[in-house]
Design a protein around this motif. Structure first.
Motif, PDB file in Angstrom:
ATOM      1  N   THR A 124       0.839  -1.203   0.000  1.00  0.00           N
ATOM      2  CA  THR A 124       0.000   0.000   0.000  1.00  0.00           C
ATOM      3  C   THR A 124       0.873   1.252   0.000  1.00  0.00           C
ATOM      4  N   ARG A 125       2.049   1.180   0.614  1.00  0.00           N
ATOM      5  CA  ARG A 125       2.936   2.356   0.631  1.00  0.00           C
ATOM      6  C   ARG A 125       3.301   2.764  -0.799  1.00  0.00           C
TER       7      ARG A 125
ATOM      8  N   GLN B 138       4.637   9.344   6.440  1.00  0.00           N
ATOM      9  CA  GLN B 138       5.683   8.342   6.208  1.00  0.00           C
ATOM     10  C   GLN B 138       6.139   8.349   4.756  1.00  0.00           C
TER      11      GLN B 138
ATOM     12  N   TYR C 245       0.043   4.021  -2.591  1.00  0.00           N
ATOM     13  CA  TYR C 245      -0.354   5.335  -2.094  1.00  0.00           C
ATOM     14  C   TYR C 245       0.643   6.405  -2.534  1.00  0.00           C
TER      15      TYR C 245
ATOM     16  N   LYS D 207      -1.147  10.286   8.788  1.00  0.00           N
ATOM     17  CA  LYS D 207       0.032   9.592   9.351  1.00  0.00           C
ATOM     18  C   LYS D 207       0.735   8.768   8.281  1.00  0.00           C
ATOM     19  N   TYR D 208      -0.024   8.067   7.453  1.00  0.00           N
ATOM     20  CA  TYR D 208       0.570   7.262   6.385  1.00  0.00           C
ATOM     21  C   TYR D 208       1.218   8.172   5.338  1.00  0.00           C
TER      22      TYR D 208
ATOM     23  N   SER E  28      -4.727   8.172   5.242  1.00  0.00           N
ATOM     24  CA  SER E  28      -4.513   8.843   6.523  1.00  0.00           C
ATOM     25  C   SER E  28      -3.304   9.776   6.457  1.00  0.00           C
TER      26      SER E  28
END
Length: 145
Positions: A5-6, A44, A9, A40-41, A38
């Motif tokens: 997902t990183r 990162q 996204y 927060k994500y 989000s």
């Protein structure tokens, strides 16, 4: 190889910045609300992308993020390698790419190298601008009554 997902996204984030680029910085809050990711994500992800020079950032009330270069100068491969690391189809633990291999490993070494070359070639042929254009093309099929 499976993209996390990183990585997915990160591509969505970069597409959003490219689509909404007007020279100003874009707040993570705006991206979060519009992309459903989000904050927060996103923090990162932006940390990684900024570290490797793919983004410019400014703190404060008028702060946010913007691309450090034009969308056609980015490749999807570059973005995914920053966020995902190695995009190899086989684990490096398996030593398939090692020099001087013999037996079973040598039998498949050429295959895995060819697959890696095909993956890299495709990912490096698709620019961020291509993804923006594809996204815009999808919107044109939506009809309102």
């Amino acid at each position: 190889m499976k993209i996390s997902t990183r990585g997915r996204y990160a591509l969505r984030f970069m597409i959003y910045l490219a689509q909404h680029s007007n020279g100003n910085y874009i707040a993570l809050k705006d991206v979060s609300e519009n992309e459903g990711i989000s904050i927060k994500y996103l923090e990162q992800i932006t940390s990684l992308l900024s570290k490797y020079g793919l983004l410019q950032s400014v703190r404060g009330p008028a702060g946010g993020y913007k691309l450090s270069r034009s969308p056609e100068k980015y490749t999807s491969g570059e973005i995914l390698r920053v966020t995902e690391g190695d995009l190899s189809p086989v684990s490096s633990d398996e030593n398939e790419f090692g020099a001087g291999e013999s037996g079973e490993r040598a039998n498949t070494q050429k295959f895995w190298k060819g697959l890696q070359k095909a993956i890299d070639s495709y990912l490096d042929s698709v620019t961020l601008q291509d993804l923006v254009d594809q996204s815009a093309g999808q919107d044109s099929y939506m009809y309102m009554i």
